[in-house]
Enzyme design. Structure first.
Site: not given
Ligand code: 9MR
Length: 346
Positions: A155, A196, A232, A262, A264
């Protein structure tokens, strides 16, 4: 007559075997994923890992990869200048080894989860560079040969494509990114090294800036193997999968891998019924996996958690949610069934 009885018995045995197999021979997700040479993972949080047996059973049965959700972050693993805390991550890495699972290391350089001894002190460029080098090399060396891929930098960009203001940028300068990759590579030349981020799967100012930065690192011979798309997501925000495919393709053209790191999918704030929400969620997982399976440079998808029971989302949003593949009782959800089917049919 005897021959007939013998043939009949053999046929009956075969029939019973297949009947038994179709009832009891259900494969786990990791098995159908492995047949596609695919790594399907989940992030692991230490508190359920240490106290909930069913958590570990589901993790090892269903996934062939794990990411340690928090315990390799700077403040956890290196809480004091001269203290490293390898106990918990070592336990999880050992568990992965015992169960033939790969480990994704998360994360070496990030603006968040920094210990006070970094946050609250002023360092010179030379001091902070030496601290970061030593942090990266100590952690990566400790897990040499055990962690197959690292999220080296996490990030580092803002949504408008500028570099995020953080202590590394302010003190070391923009070269901290390249240096981090160099240092990690020196410590374990065989580990795959990834950048990432979130909101970088589509095509926008942020993903363009990240792409250009990684392209330039690659061109200059820096050891970088790929990019992580966190993903996400929420059912209230449909993604443009054509555009994501294009983005994955442009990474392929410069020789970089893409991992979904990651994922979801939140289901709150929709006017649909619970059943429809879960179905929509399943479609989002399935469309994402499909993209990956149809791109030769995408071979891994990690969900951010094992079960809805311990997802980070309710802590973050302040409301109940159901973002993963297993529900609170570890029952497989439509999202699980959807990606299972995709692996099976691929
Ligand atoms: O899920 C993680 C949560 O338990 C932590 O409190 C939080 C801060 O360390 O980080 C969460 O994980 C983040 C990941 O490390 C980086 N991408 C965003 C994830 C969700 O915030």
């Amino acid at each position: 007559m005897k021959k007939k009885i013998f043939l009949f018995s053999v046929l009956l045995l075969f029939f019973m075997f297949f009947l038994f197999k179709s009832f009891y021979g259900k494969h786990y997700l990791r098995e159908v994923a492995s047949k596609n040479n695919f790594l399907i993972g989940a992030s692991v949080s230490s508190s359920p890992f240490l106290k909930d047996e069913q958590y570990k059973i589901t993790l090892k049965n269903e996934f062939n990869l794990l990411t340690i959700e928090d315990d390799m972050k700077f403040a956890r693993i290196h809480p004091q200048r001269n203290t490293y805390n390898f106990l918990i991550p070592d336990l999880i890495v050992e568990f992965a080894e015992e169960n033939e699972m790969k480990v994704r290391g998360h994360t070496l350089v990030w603006h968040a989860t920094l210990p006070d001894w970094i946050k609250d002190k002023k360092y010179t460029k030379e001091e902070l560079s030496s601290i970061l080098k030593s942090h990266i090399q100590t952690v990566v060396s400790h897990y040499k040969g055990k962690v197959y891929t690292w999220d080296v930098v996490n990030e580092a960009y803002n949504d408008d494509g500028t570099l995020r203001d953080n202590i590394w940028l302010r003190t070391i300068g923009p070269e901290y990114i390249e240096l981090a990759f160099q240092w990690a590579h020196e410590a374990d030349p065989n580990a795959l090294l990834f950048y990432n981020d979130y909101s970088n799967e589509g095509l926008n100012q942020k993903s363009d800036a990240i792409f250009e930065m990684l392209k330039s690192l690659k061109k200059r011979g820096v050891s970088i193997d790929g990019v992580g798309f966190q993903m996400h997501s929420s059912i209230t925000y449909e993604k443009n999968y054509e555009v994501i495919k294009e983005n994955i393709k442009r990474y392929k053209d410069i020789g970089l891998e893409v991992h979904i790191t990651e994922m979801d999918v939140k289901i709150q704030h929709s006017n649909k019924s619970q059943k429809e929400r879960l179905q929509q969620q399943a479609e989002m997982y399935s469309k994402t996996l499909k993209l990956c399976l149809s791109s030769s440079n995408c071979s891994s998808l990690v969900t951010w958690g094992v079960t809805d029971k311990y997802s980070w989302i309710p802590n973050f949003t302040g409301e109940e949610d159901s973002p993963l593949l297993f529900d609170e009782k570890y029952r497989a959800k439509p999202s699980y069934e959807a990606i299972y089917k995709l692996f099976q049919e691929n």
